[in-house]
Design a protein around this motif. Structure first.
Motif, short mmCIF file in Angstrom:
data_model
loop_
_atom_site.label_atom_id
_atom_site.label_comp_id
_atom_site.label_asym_id
_atom_site.label_seq_id
_atom_site.Cartn_x
_atom_site.Cartn_y
_atom_site.Cartn_z
N VAL A 6 0.85 -1.18 0.00
CA VAL A 6 0.00 0.00 0.00
C VAL A 6 0.89 1.24 0.00
N GLY A 7 0.57 2.20 -0.88
CA GLY A 7 1.36 3.42 -0.98
C GLY A 7 2.38 3.41 -2.10
N ASP A 8 2.59 2.25 -2.72
CA ASP A 8 3.54 2.17 -3.84
C ASP A 8 3.01 2.92 -5.05
N LEU A 9 3.92 3.56 -5.78
CA LEU A 9 3.58 4.16 -7.07
C LEU A 9 3.69 3.06 -8.11
N GLN A 21 -0.19 6.15 -14.21
CA GLN A 21 0.42 5.85 -12.92
C GLN A 21 -0.47 6.32 -11.78
N GLY A 22 -0.36 5.65 -10.63
CA GLY A 22 -1.10 6.03 -9.44
C GLY A 22 -0.59 5.27 -8.23
N ARG A 23 -1.07 5.67 -7.06
CA ARG A 23 -0.65 5.02 -5.81
C ARG A 23 -1.66 3.96 -5.40
N ILE A 24 -1.16 2.86 -4.84
CA ILE A 24 -2.03 1.79 -4.36
C ILE A 24 -2.67 2.24 -3.06
N THR A 25 -4.02 2.17 -3.00
CA THR A 25 -4.72 2.56 -1.78
C THR A 25 -5.17 1.34 -0.98
N ARG A 26 -5.35 0.22 -1.66
CA ARG A 26 -5.83 -0.98 -0.97
C ARG A 26 -5.38 -2.22 -1.73
N ILE A 27 -5.09 -3.30 -1.00
CA ILE A 27 -4.71 -4.57 -1.62
C ILE A 27 -5.71 -5.63 -1.20
#
Length: 105
Positions: A6-9, A21-27
């Motif tokens: 979570v939080g990775d670009l 591109q975007g940031r991971i908010t949930r897995i």
């Protein structure tokens, strides 16, 4: 899913959002899917309820399969595969192709 946190670009590598591109908010680990901020948006029609008086159309992010996203290398800004490097102190670090650490800080 050790390669994504979570939080990775991340960058989408296939599908209608390819190249974005975007940031991971949930897995969602049990489904092998991730939710990326601002990507793969869908519109849902919400009926008015006592909690939500308004109702109407709601836009939200839908999950993307984890195989369709790759972490972005901080040094190059391009998608990269991830290796796990074990330091001398025994700590594990995720590392991109260029050798720079991913998701630190």
């Amino acid at each position: 899913m050790k390669r994504l946190k979570v939080g990775d670009l991340v960058e989408v590598i296939s599908g209608k959002e390819r190249g974005k591109q975007g940031r991971i908010t949930r897995i969602l680990a049990d489904e092998d899917r991730v939710i990326v901020e601002g990507l793969n948006t869908v519109t849902r029609h919400q009926r008015p309820t006592p909690r939500n008086q308004e109702g109407g159309k709601i836009t939200k992010e839908a999950p993307i399969h984890a195989s369709k996203v790759m972490p972005v290398d901080p040094a190059t800004g391009k998608p990269t595969r991830v290796k796990i490097r074990v330091g001398e102190d025994g700590k594990k670090t995720r590392v991109g192709k260029s050798g720079s650490a991913i998701g630190v800080g």
